[in-house]
Scaffold this motif. Sequence first.
Motif, PDB file in Angstrom:
ATOM      1  N   GLY A 128       0.787  -1.224   0.000  1.00  0.00           N
ATOM      2  CA  GLY A 128       0.000   0.000   0.000  1.00  0.00           C
ATOM      3  C   GLY A 128       0.818   1.272   0.000  1.00  0.00           C
ATOM      4  N   GLY A 129       2.134   1.187   0.019  1.00  0.00           N
ATOM      5  CA  GLY A 129       2.992   2.372   0.050  1.00  0.00           C
ATOM      6  C   GLY A 129       3.956   2.422  -1.113  1.00  0.00           C
ATOM      7  N   VAL A 130       4.982   3.207  -0.954  1.00  0.00           N
ATOM      8  CA  VAL A 130       6.100   3.278  -1.894  1.00  0.00           C
ATOM      9  C   VAL A 130       7.378   3.128  -1.077  1.00  0.00           C
ATOM     10  CG1 VAL A 130       4.913   4.738  -3.572  1.00  0.00           C
ATOM     11  CG2 VAL A 130       6.255   5.802  -1.781  1.00  0.00           C
ATOM     12  N   GLY A 131       8.461   2.737  -1.728  1.00  0.00           N
ATOM     13  CA  GLY A 131       9.734   2.586  -1.040  1.00  0.00           C
ATOM     14  C   GLY A 131      10.729   3.626  -1.500  1.00  0.00           C
ATOM     15  N   SER A 175      10.678   2.998  -5.285  1.00  0.00           N
ATOM     16  CA  SER A 175       9.994   1.806  -5.791  1.00  0.00           C
ATOM     17  C   SER A 175       8.493   1.939  -5.577  1.00  0.00           C
ATOM     18  CB  SER A 175      10.497   0.558  -5.058  1.00  0.00           C
ATOM     19  OG  SER A 175      11.881   0.380  -5.280  1.00  0.00           O
ATOM     20  N   ASP A 176       7.745   1.471  -6.580  1.00  0.00           N
ATOM     21  CA  ASP A 176       6.285   1.520  -6.508  1.00  0.00           C
ATOM     22  C   ASP A 176       5.726   0.298  -7.213  1.00  0.00           C
ATOM     23  OD1 ASP A 176       6.103   2.096  -9.377  1.00  0.00           O
ATOM     24  OD2 ASP A 176       6.668   4.152  -8.878  1.00  0.00           O
ATOM     25  N   GLY A 177       4.420   0.259  -7.365  1.00  0.00           N
ATOM     26  CA  GLY A 177       3.754  -0.875  -7.988  1.00  0.00           C
ATOM     27  C   GLY A 177       3.628  -0.786  -9.492  1.00  0.00           C
ATOM     28  N   GLY A 178       4.308   0.145 -10.114  1.00  0.00           N
ATOM     29  CA  GLY A 178       4.296   0.269 -11.562  1.00  0.00           C
ATOM     30  C   GLY A 178       3.113   1.067 -12.084  1.00  0.00           C
ATOM     31  N   GLU A 224      11.115  -5.597 -11.222  1.00  0.00           N
ATOM     32  CA  GLU A 224      11.296  -6.859 -10.502  1.00  0.00           C
ATOM     33  C   GLU A 224       9.907  -7.338 -10.091  1.00  0.00           C
ATOM     34  OE1 GLU A 224      14.038  -6.053  -7.322  1.00  0.00           O
ATOM     35  OE2 GLU A 224      15.385  -5.006  -8.673  1.00  0.00           O
ATOM     36  N   GLY A 225       9.328  -8.215 -10.880  1.00  0.00           N
ATOM     37  CA  GLY A 225       7.965  -8.668 -10.607  1.00  0.00           C
ATOM     38  C   GLY A 225       6.991  -7.509 -10.727  1.00  0.00           C
ATOM     39  N   ASP A 226       6.225  -7.282  -9.673  1.00  0.00           N
ATOM     40  CA  ASP A 226       5.247  -6.194  -9.658  1.00  0.00           C
ATOM     41  C   ASP A 226       5.824  -4.875  -9.169  1.00  0.00           C
ATOM     42  OD1 ASP A 226       3.276  -7.911 -10.563  1.00  0.00           O
ATOM     43  OD2 ASP A 226       2.571  -8.411  -8.545  1.00  0.00           O
ATOM     44  N   VAL A 227       7.126  -4.834  -8.933  1.00  0.00           N
ATOM     45  CA  VAL A 227       7.768  -3.635  -8.398  1.00  0.00           C
ATOM     46  C   VAL A 227       8.562  -2.934  -9.493  1.00  0.00           C
ATOM     47  CG1 VAL A 227       9.423  -2.748  -6.706  1.00  0.00           C
ATOM     48  CG2 VAL A 227       7.901  -4.648  -6.087  1.00  0.00           C
ATOM     49  N   THR A 228       8.326  -1.640  -9.615  1.00  0.00           N
ATOM     50  CA  THR A 228       9.104  -0.796 -10.530  1.00  0.00           C
ATOM     51  C   THR A 228       9.938   0.147  -9.683  1.00  0.00           C
ATOM     52  OG1 THR A 228       7.418  -0.882 -12.249  1.00  0.00           O
ATOM     53  CG2 THR A 228       8.970   0.953 -12.355  1.00  0.00           C
ATOM     54  N   THR A 229      11.226   0.224  -9.974  1.00  0.00           N
ATOM     55  CA  THR A 229      12.132   1.107  -9.248  1.00  0.00           C
ATOM     56  C   THR A 229      12.774   2.076 -10.239  1.00  0.00           C
ATOM     57  OG1 THR A 229      12.603  -0.597  -7.601  1.00  0.00           O
ATOM     58  CG2 THR A 229      14.184   1.220  -7.774  1.00  0.00           C
ATOM     59  N   VAL A 230      12.645   3.351  -9.963  1.00  0.00           N
ATOM     60  CA  VAL A 230      13.343   4.378 -10.727  1.00  0.00           C
ATOM     61  C   VAL A 230      14.510   4.832  -9.857  1.00  0.00           C
ATOM     62  CG1 VAL A 230      13.188   6.584 -11.930  1.00  0.00           C
ATOM     63  CG2 VAL A 230      11.187   5.071 -11.838  1.00  0.00           C
ATOM     64  N   TRP A 231      15.721   4.794 -10.411  1.00  0.00           N
ATOM     65  CA  TRP A 231      16.933   5.092  -9.660  1.00  0.00           C
ATOM     66  C   TRP A 231      17.735   6.178 -10.363  1.00  0.00           C
ATOM     67  CZ3 TRP A 231      21.245   4.536 -12.564  1.00  0.00           C
ATOM     68  CH2 TRP A 231      21.143   3.732 -13.700  1.00  0.00           C
ATOM     69  N   ALA A 235      23.332   2.522   3.532  1.00  0.00           N
ATOM     70  CA  ALA A 235      22.153   2.137   2.786  1.00  0.00           C
ATOM     71  C   ALA A 235      20.944   2.236   3.699  1.00  0.00           C
ATOM     72  CB  ALA A 235      22.290   0.714   2.257  1.00  0.00           C
ATOM     73  N   ALA A 236      19.823   2.611   3.137  1.00  0.00           N
ATOM     74  CA  ALA A 236      18.591   2.709   3.912  1.00  0.00           C
ATOM     75  C   ALA A 236      17.414   2.439   3.007  1.00  0.00           C
ATOM     76  CB  ALA A 236      18.480   4.082   4.548  1.00  0.00           C
ATOM     77  N   LEU A 237      16.385   1.869   3.577  1.00  0.00           N
ATOM     78  CA  LEU A 237      15.138   1.674   2.866  1.00  0.00           C
ATOM     79  C   LEU A 237      14.026   2.093   3.793  1.00  0.00           C
ATOM     80  CD1 LEU A 237      13.384   0.619   0.537  1.00  0.00           C
ATOM     81  CD2 LEU A 237      13.470  -1.600   1.611  1.00  0.00           C
ATOM     82  N   ARG A 238      13.151   2.886   3.284  1.00  0.00           N
ATOM     83  CA  ARG A 238      12.012   3.350   4.080  1.00  0.00           C
ATOM     84  C   ARG A 238      10.783   3.189   3.219  1.00  0.00           C
ATOM     85  NH1 ARG A 238       9.238   4.203   8.469  1.00  0.00           N
ATOM     86  NH2 ARG A 238       8.242   6.198   8.604  1.00  0.00           N
ATOM     87  N   GLU A 239       9.818   2.477   3.742  1.00  0.00           N
ATOM     88  CA  GLU A 239       8.568   2.336   3.023  1.00  0.00           C
ATOM     89  C   GLU A 239       7.587   3.339   3.578  1.00  0.00           C
ATOM     90  OE1 GLU A 239       5.325  -1.023   2.030  1.00  0.00           O
ATOM     91  OE2 GLU A 239       7.434  -1.542   1.760  1.00  0.00           O
ATOM     92  N   CYS A 240       6.994   4.105   2.694  1.00  0.00           N
ATOM     93  CA  CYS A 240       6.052   5.130   3.082  1.00  0.00           C
ATOM     94  C   CYS A 240       4.654   4.670   2.702  1.00  0.00           C
ATOM     95  CB  CYS A 240       6.361   6.439   2.369  1.00  0.00           C
ATOM     96  SG  CYS A 240       8.078   6.951   2.536  1.00  0.00           S
ATOM     97  N   GLY A 241       3.711   4.856   3.527  1.00  0.00           N
ATOM     98  CA  GLY A 241       2.369   4.458   3.156  1.00  0.00           C
ATOM     99  C   GLY A 241       1.430   4.703   4.198  1.00  0.00           C
TER     100      GLY A 241
END
Length: 125
Positions: A30-33, A48-51, A86-93, A119-125
């Motif tokens: 339900g969020g974005v990364g 990263s999002d759901g595309g 990557e599967g259902d995940v789209t990442t713009v870098w 390195a860090a990953l935070r999922e927002c949602g």
Amino acid sequence: MYEAAIDDAVLVVSELLSNALRHAHPLPSGGVGVAWRWTDGHVEVAVSDGGAATEPRAGRPTLSSLGGRGLGIVEFLAESWGVRHEGDVTTVWAVLHCPQPTVNGHHSASGGSGNTEVAALRECG
């Protein structure tokens, strides 16, 4: 890092995040990364999002257009940028040059080697 390099990285993350929120589906959670990694004078930022129905690409809006400049800004500020699926995940870098200031030939923040990796990953949602 130099303040201008930090400002550029923040602007790029803001543009990528804005595009994900405006144009893409959320991740299954339900969020974005949002992630970043700094190493050897470069920072890679990624959102990263759901595309979406269309592939992210830099537009060429007219002067009177109210939007469509985000990925153009990313393209201008970044050394490189792209899209991963990557599967259902789209990442713009994007990768930006972010050198550390030096004092008398030494890196002032870490004392020298330049091999620090954060390195860090935070999922927002």
